[in-house]
Scaffold this active site. Structure first.
Site, PDB file in Angstrom:
ATOM      1  N   CYS A 118       0.777  -1.164  -0.103  1.00  0.00           N
ATOM      2  CA  CYS A 118       0.084  -0.133  -0.026  1.00  0.00           C
ATOM      3  C   CYS A 118       0.848   1.321  -0.050  1.00  0.00           C
ATOM      4  O   CYS A 118       1.702   1.746   0.834  1.00  0.00           O
ATOM      5  CB  CYS A 118      -0.720  -0.029   1.275  1.00  0.00           C
ATOM      6  SG  CYS A 118      -1.757   1.580   1.620  1.00  0.00           S
ATOM      7  N   CYS A 122      -3.869   7.435  -1.291  1.00  0.00           N
ATOM      8  CA  CYS A 122      -5.196   7.501  -2.031  1.00  0.00           C
ATOM      9  C   CYS A 122      -6.178   7.842  -1.065  1.00  0.00           C
ATOM     10  O   CYS A 122      -7.186   8.485  -1.629  1.00  0.00           O
ATOM     11  CB  CYS A 122      -5.684   6.059  -2.540  1.00  0.00           C
ATOM     12  SG  CYS A 122      -4.142   5.309  -3.317  1.00  0.00           S
ATOM     13  N   THR A 209      -4.069   4.611   7.717  1.00  0.00           N
ATOM     14  CA  THR A 209      -2.854   4.374   6.561  1.00  0.00           C
ATOM     15  C   THR A 209      -2.020   5.466   6.434  1.00  0.00           C
ATOM     16  O   THR A 209      -2.505   6.755   6.228  1.00  0.00           O
ATOM     17  CB  THR A 209      -3.658   3.888   5.305  1.00  0.00           C
ATOM     18  OG1 THR A 209      -4.265   2.443   5.454  1.00  0.00           O
ATOM     19  CG2 THR A 209      -2.453   3.999   4.349  1.00  0.00           C
ATOM     20  N   GLU A 273      -0.058   1.518   9.348  1.00  0.00           N
ATOM     21  CA  GLU A 273      -1.367   1.862   9.856  1.00  0.00           C
ATOM     22  C   GLU A 273      -1.046   2.284  11.376  1.00  0.00           C
ATOM     23  O   GLU A 273      -0.061   1.649  12.048  1.00  0.00           O
ATOM     24  CB  GLU A 273      -2.452   0.750   9.884  1.00  0.00           C
ATOM     25  CG  GLU A 273      -2.882   0.443   8.557  1.00  0.00           C
ATOM     26  CD  GLU A 273      -2.123  -0.325   8.007  1.00  0.00           C
ATOM     27  OE1 GLU A 273      -1.255  -1.430   8.303  1.00  0.00           O
ATOM     28  OE2 GLU A 273      -1.852  -0.365   6.562  1.00  0.00           O
ATOM     29  N   HIS A 308     -13.184   5.711  -3.178  1.00  0.00           N
ATOM     30  CA  HIS A 308     -12.191   4.911  -2.639  1.00  0.00           C
ATOM     31  C   HIS A 308     -12.255   3.397  -3.017  1.00  0.00           C
ATOM     32  O   HIS A 308     -11.194   2.806  -3.100  1.00  0.00           O
ATOM     33  CB  HIS A 308     -12.245   5.044  -1.104  1.00  0.00           C
ATOM     34  CG  HIS A 308     -10.813   4.525  -0.436  1.00  0.00           C
ATOM     35  ND1 HIS A 308      -9.872   5.134  -0.793  1.00  0.00           N
ATOM     36  CD2 HIS A 308     -10.545   4.179   0.649  1.00  0.00           C
ATOM     37  CE1 HIS A 308      -8.624   4.601  -0.291  1.00  0.00           C
ATOM     38  NE2 HIS A 308      -9.514   3.858   0.702  1.00  0.00           N
ATOM     39  N   TYR A 312      -9.205   0.595  -5.022  1.00  0.00           N
ATOM     40  CA  TYR A 312      -8.521  -0.525  -4.669  1.00  0.00           C
ATOM     41  C   TYR A 312      -8.262  -1.367  -5.808  1.00  0.00           C
ATOM     42  O   TYR A 312      -7.691  -2.596  -5.694  1.00  0.00           O
ATOM     43  CB  TYR A 312      -9.622  -1.383  -3.850  1.00  0.00           C
ATOM     44  CG  TYR A 312      -9.543  -1.084  -2.318  1.00  0.00           C
ATOM     45  CD1 TYR A 312      -9.540   0.199  -1.989  1.00  0.00           C
ATOM     46  CD2 TYR A 312      -8.844  -1.960  -1.610  1.00  0.00           C
ATOM     47  CE1 TYR A 312      -9.218   0.504  -0.600  1.00  0.00           C
ATOM     48  CE2 TYR A 312      -8.561  -1.747  -0.248  1.00  0.00           C
ATOM     49  CZ  TYR A 312      -8.666  -0.564   0.281  1.00  0.00           C
ATOM     50  OH  TYR A 312      -8.442  -0.147   1.384  1.00  0.00           O
ATOM     51  N   CYS A 314      -5.621  -0.628  -6.912  1.00  0.00           N
ATOM     52  CA  CYS A 314      -4.268  -0.825  -6.463  1.00  0.00           C
ATOM     53  C   CYS A 314      -3.663  -2.063  -6.306  1.00  0.00           C
ATOM     54  O   CYS A 314      -2.604  -2.599  -6.324  1.00  0.00           O
ATOM     55  CB  CYS A 314      -3.933  -0.011  -5.182  1.00  0.00           C
ATOM     56  SG  CYS A 314      -4.870  -0.560  -3.684  1.00  0.00           S
ATOM     57  N   GLU A 462      -6.493  -5.582   4.403  1.00  0.00           N
ATOM     58  CA  GLU A 462      -6.758  -4.457   3.760  1.00  0.00           C
ATOM     59  C   GLU A 462      -7.836  -4.620   2.744  1.00  0.00           C
ATOM     60  O   GLU A 462      -8.771  -3.575   2.649  1.00  0.00           O
ATOM     61  CB  GLU A 462      -5.528  -3.429   3.516  1.00  0.00           C
ATOM     62  CG  GLU A 462      -5.853  -2.000   3.334  1.00  0.00           C
ATOM     63  CD  GLU A 462      -4.466  -1.064   3.186  1.00  0.00           C
ATOM     64  OE1 GLU A 462      -3.718  -1.412   2.260  1.00  0.00           O
ATOM     65  OE2 GLU A 462      -4.624  -0.187   3.657  1.00  0.00           O
TER      66      GLU A 462
HETATM   67  C1  LIG Z   1      -5.010  -2.295   6.573  1.00  0.00           C
HETATM   68  C2  LIG Z   1      -6.013  -1.266   6.723  1.00  0.00           C
HETATM   69  C3  LIG Z   1      -5.953   0.085   6.409  1.00  0.00           C
HETATM   70  C4  LIG Z   1      -6.936   0.927   6.622  1.00  0.00           C
HETATM   71  N1  LIG Z   1      -6.928   2.195   6.372  1.00  0.00           N
HETATM   72  C5  LIG Z   1      -7.585   3.183   6.718  1.00  0.00           C
HETATM   73  C6  LIG Z   1      -7.582   4.490   6.726  1.00  0.00           C
HETATM   74  O1  LIG Z   1      -6.461   5.097   5.726  1.00  0.00           O
HETATM   75  N2  LIG Z   1      -8.336   5.339   6.884  1.00  0.00           N
HETATM   76  C7  LIG Z   1      -9.726   5.129   7.365  1.00  0.00           C
HETATM   77  O2  LIG Z   1     -10.349   5.923   7.706  1.00  0.00           O
HETATM   78  N3  LIG Z   1      -9.914   3.857   7.644  1.00  0.00           N
HETATM   79  C8  LIG Z   1      -8.925   2.681   7.381  1.00  0.00           C
HETATM   80  N4  LIG Z   1      -9.377   1.488   7.441  1.00  0.00           N
HETATM   81  C9  LIG Z   1     -10.589   1.100   8.500  1.00  0.00           C
HETATM   82  C10 LIG Z   1     -11.782   0.439   7.435  1.00  0.00           C
HETATM   83  O3  LIG Z   1     -12.382   1.204   6.788  1.00  0.00           O
HETATM   84  C11 LIG Z   1     -12.160  -0.313   8.527  1.00  0.00           C
HETATM   85  O4  LIG Z   1     -11.510  -1.409   9.106  1.00  0.00           O
HETATM   86  C12 LIG Z   1     -13.643  -0.836   7.970  1.00  0.00           C
HETATM   87  O5  LIG Z   1     -14.572   0.111   7.871  1.00  0.00           O
HETATM   88  C13 LIG Z   1     -14.140  -1.976   9.023  1.00  0.00           C
HETATM   89  O6  LIG Z   1     -14.458  -1.210  10.500  1.00  0.00           O
HETATM   90  P1  LIG Z   1     -13.728  -1.875  11.512  1.00  0.00           P
HETATM   91  O7  LIG Z   1     -12.448  -2.397  11.307  1.00  0.00           O
HETATM   92  O8  LIG Z   1     -14.140  -1.255  12.742  1.00  0.00           O
HETATM   93  O9  LIG Z   1     -14.474  -3.212  11.669  1.00  0.00           O
HETATM   94  P2  LIG Z   1     -16.095  -3.587  12.250  1.00  0.00           P
HETATM   95  O10 LIG Z   1     -16.757  -2.374  11.853  1.00  0.00           O
HETATM   96  O11 LIG Z   1     -16.103  -4.000  13.509  1.00  0.00           O
HETATM   97  O12 LIG Z   1     -16.479  -4.736  11.164  1.00  0.00           O
HETATM   98  C14 LIG Z   1     -16.271  -6.116  11.851  1.00  0.00           C
HETATM   99  C15 LIG Z   1     -17.410  -6.901  11.186  1.00  0.00           C
HETATM  100  O13 LIG Z   1     -18.546  -6.470  11.911  1.00  0.00           O
HETATM  101  C16 LIG Z   1     -19.759  -6.078  10.941  1.00  0.00           C
HETATM  102  N5  LIG Z   1     -20.641  -4.963  11.343  1.00  0.00           N
HETATM  103  C17 LIG Z   1     -19.828  -3.736  11.817  1.00  0.00           C
HETATM  104  N6  LIG Z   1     -20.817  -2.828  12.396  1.00  0.00           N
HETATM  105  C18 LIG Z   1     -22.190  -3.571  12.159  1.00  0.00           C
HETATM  106  C19 LIG Z   1     -23.310  -3.337  12.608  1.00  0.00           C
HETATM  107  N7  LIG Z   1     -23.646  -2.174  12.977  1.00  0.00           N
HETATM  108  N8  LIG Z   1     -24.449  -4.396  12.433  1.00  0.00           N
HETATM  109  C20 LIG Z   1     -23.975  -5.435  11.734  1.00  0.00           C
HETATM  110  N9  LIG Z   1     -22.851  -5.970  11.660  1.00  0.00           N
HETATM  111  C21 LIG Z   1     -21.629  -4.948  11.826  1.00  0.00           C
HETATM  112  C22 LIG Z   1     -18.995  -5.854   9.604  1.00  0.00           C
HETATM  113  O14 LIG Z   1     -19.807  -5.919   8.578  1.00  0.00           O
HETATM  114  C23 LIG Z   1     -17.888  -6.689   9.687  1.00  0.00           C
HETATM  115  O15 LIG Z   1     -18.331  -8.087   9.200  1.00  0.00           O
HETATM  116  C24 LIG Z   1      -8.222   0.595   7.153  1.00  0.00           C
HETATM  117  C25 LIG Z   1      -8.505  -0.896   7.583  1.00  0.00           C
HETATM  118  C26 LIG Z   1      -7.440  -1.635   7.332  1.00  0.00           C
HETATM  119  C27 LIG Z   1      -7.795  -3.279   8.025  1.00  0.00           C
HETATM  120  S1  SF4 Z   2      -6.279   2.491  -2.282  1.00  0.00           S
HETATM  121 FE1  SF4 Z   2      -4.777   0.937  -1.989  1.00  0.00          FE
HETATM  122  S2  SF4 Z   2      -2.660   1.750  -2.095  1.00  0.00           S
HETATM  123 FE2  SF4 Z   2      -4.132   3.543  -1.905  1.00  0.00          FE
HETATM  124  S3  SF4 Z   2      -4.099   3.996   0.203  1.00  0.00           S
HETATM  125 FE3  SF4 Z   2      -5.889   2.532  -0.136  1.00  0.00          FE
HETATM  126  S4  SF4 Z   2      -5.076   0.487   0.028  1.00  0.00           S
HETATM  127 FE4  SF4 Z   2      -3.314   1.793  -0.009  1.00  0.00          FE
END
Ligand SMILES: Cc1cc2nc3c(=O)[nH]c(=O)nc-3n(C[C@H](O)[C@H](O)[C@H](O)COP(=O)(O)OP(=O)(O)OC[C@H]3O[C@@H](n4cnc5c(N)ncnc54)[C@H](O)[C@@H]3O)c2cc1C
Ligand code: SF4
Length: 502
Positions: A118, A122, A209, A273, A308, A312, A314, A462
């Site tokens: 990554c 983006c 990220t 992250e 966004h 992906y 990417c 991710e």
């Molecule tokens: C490597 C990585 C990079 C990331 N980078 C960024 C970033 O740069 N900026 C950023 O803002 N975010 C970033 N994210 C965050 C990403 O958008 C979230 O991980 C994603 O939205 C899921 O949220 P969570 O991790 O809190 O999981 P959860 O919301 O806890 O989700 C886990 C499970 O629970 C379910 N769930 C959640 N809420 C509910 C509900 N109300 N009812 C029923 N089911 C539910 C989901 O569908 C899923 O199956 C990143 C995540 C990762 C893993």
């Molecule tokens: S779009 Fe892909 S490379 Fe760009 S910030 Fe997200 S995961 Fe990283």
């Protein structure tokens, strides 16, 4: 950290003090990150200079590549900006045509291929693009002045060629409860004080990220808000080195191999992250782009994910690396002419290109907004991201299948240097006299790195959760499916309805 201390880092102060030359190359960029005094913790300790930390550095290198690509291939990684009247890095541009969006995707694939991870820029790019139309329409309907502030901020970051991170995801506490109903009011970032000169923010953002590698962070609400969630409907730009921010650096599988300096698979590039803690951070009004207009939170989140989720593509660049590694290993192993291996390479490519196809289709089918920028097709963007939640896992499985069990059981490359066992390891890892066993080991480590090591964070988890977990895309796909129109087509063909005038 007191609010008064924080004022010294207001945006106005930072902008007016900023005499720095614009960043041009990757080296300039790395230099720009030094000496910022960030409050960063990793493995229970404070890090004094993240740029020089062996675990952090590969993620810095990945962002640096976005600068060098702009120098090497300006037609791919830069674009003319009307805001500053010259070409700027594509990551800082608001797309004004469908072609611009397709070109973003092409750049993302190339960077994925070059870094195998990554490259982190983006989220900010997609945040600007979504905010461009949201602030414009909010101003039009509510008489606010957010759009002009956003233009000023963008002009500034384009002139200086800065990195802006997008901070959307809150810790969220009990997922069944809205922000204002949580047992702790800080589980979503919120305004704790509104003053004549700005707002004070408290809370945290999770999984951010490239946050340490950015110069600015744009915080945004993570979901639709209700009137009672007003204090959580906040969008603001904050300098990364604001003294009210603490970063808790995320651990990645096998990250300590970077400190050991061996068996890394991809020693140059990695993702990043961290959890970002905001301890009463003051933000002056000129860098607030939404405050309390709860009705604009859902459009913002939907438009952001529209950008966004097709970013992906990417991951198809990382897929290219994995297909290449599997094909190379098959050649080293003498299995490349076996029909099932050929077919597995075809299947990997098919899955990878299916992701890419949906992503660029979403960009290609973009439509203009009232603000004049272009918004990707929502259903296609969600289909792209939904494929990303599944296909890389299958591509990874196929790569491990072709690589063989050594991908998980191979001794360290350090054994090669041992007088006694080194020659024996070479002897027993040799596949043919033409293949250096050390090269075979490097390729196997690359597959390990992408499928269960450090860069599996970027390639797998991710892909699953970044830009929203799978169910979030299914909800959007359901919203974008006009079932009544589809039923009407079916009824007409089946003779249930009269043909309409033909
Ligand atoms: C490597 C990585 C990079 C990331 N980078 C960024 C970033 O740069 N900026 C950023 O803002 N975010 C970033 N994210 C965050 C990403 O958008 C979230 O991980 C994603 O939205 C899921 O949220 P969570 O991790 O809190 O999981 P959860 O919301 O806890 O989700 C886990 C499970 O629970 C379910 N769930 C959640 N809420 C509910 C509900 N109300 N009812 C029923 N089911 C539910 C989901 O569908 C899923 O199956 C990143 C995540 C990762 C893993
Ligand atoms: S779009 Fe892909 S490379 Fe760009 S910030 Fe997200 S995961 Fe990283």
């Amino acid at each position: 950290m007191s609010v008064m201390d924080s004022r010294a880092r207001s945006v106005t102060d930072v902008w007016s003090m900023d005499r720095a030359e614009p960043i041009r190359t990757g080296d300039d960029y790395v230099a720009s990150l030094r000496g910022r005094g960030l409050r960063v913790r990793y493995m229970g300790e404070w890090i004094s200079e993240p740029v020089d930390h062996p675990v952090v550095r590969p993620s810095v290198n990945a962002v640096a590549r976005t600068y060098d690509l702009a120098v090497e291939k300006p037609e791919l990684a830069t674009v003319h900006s009307e805001l500053v009247g010259r070409r700027v890095n594509r990551f800082l541009h608001v797309a004004t045509s469908a072609e611009d969006l397709v070109d973003q995707n092409k750049m993302q694939r190339e960077l994925g291929r070059q870094t195998g991870t990554c490259f982190q820029r983006c989220v900010g790019m997609d945040a600007f693009n979504a905010l461009w139309s949201v602030t414009y329409e909010c101003d039009r309907d509510r008489g606010t002045t957010y759009h002009q502030r956003l233009r000023d901020f963008l002009r500034y970051v384009q002139e200086k060629n800065l990195v802006v991170g997008g901070a959307m995801t809150d810790p969220k506490g009990d997922r069944s409860k809205a922000p204002a109903d949580q047992h702790d009011p800080d589980l979503y970032v919120r305004v704790v004080q509104r003053r004549e000169d700005g707002v004070v923010l408290r809370g945290a953002k999770a999984h951010q990220t490239g946050c340490l590698n950015s110069h600015w962070l744009v915080v945004m609400p993570t979901m639709r808000m209700r009137p009672e969630d007003r204090d959580y409907a906040i969008v603001a730009a904050i300098p990364v080195d604001h003294p009210g921010i603490t970063y808790l650096y995320g651990r990645q599988a096998s990250d300590s191999r970077a400190a050991e300096g061996v068996d890394q698979g991809n020693a140059t590039y990695g993702g990043q992250e961290a959890m970002v803690l905001l301890d009463d951070v003051f933000v002056p009004w000129e860098s607030v782009f939404l405050d309390g207009e709860v009705e604009w939170t859902a459009p913002l989140v939907e438009r952001f994910t529209g950008f966004h989720r097709r970013s992906y593509v990417c991951k198809t660049g990382l897929g290219d690396v994995l297909v290449g590694a599997a094909a190379q290993l098959a050649e080293y192993h003498g299995t490349d002419r076996a029909s099932h291996v050929k077919d597995k390479i075809v299947e990997m490519t098919h899955l990878n290109e299916t992701i890419y196809g949906a992503g660029i289709a979403a960009s290609h089918e973009a439509r203009p907004t009232a603000a004049g920028n272009y918004q990707p097709d929502d259903v296609l963007a969600n289909v792209c991201k939904h494929n990303v939640t599944r296909f890389p896992y299958e591509i990874a499985r196929l790569a491990q299948d072709i690589a063989g069990g050594l991908v998980a059981t191979m001794p360290s490359e350090q054994e090669l240097d041992d007088e006694e066992v080194g020659p024996l390891l070479r002897k027993y890892l040799a596949t043919s006299p033409d293949v250096d066993p050390a090269d075979r080991m490097r390729l196997l480590r690359l597959v390990e790195n992408l499928t269960m090591g450090r860069n599996a964070v970027g390639y797998l988890t991710e892909s699953l959760h970044g830009a929203g977990s799978p169910q979030a895309q299914r909800v959007q796909i359901a919203r974008g499916t006009d079932a009544e129109a589809l039923k009407a087509h079916a009824r007409r063909l089946a003779g249930v309805d009269e043909p309409a005038g033909d």
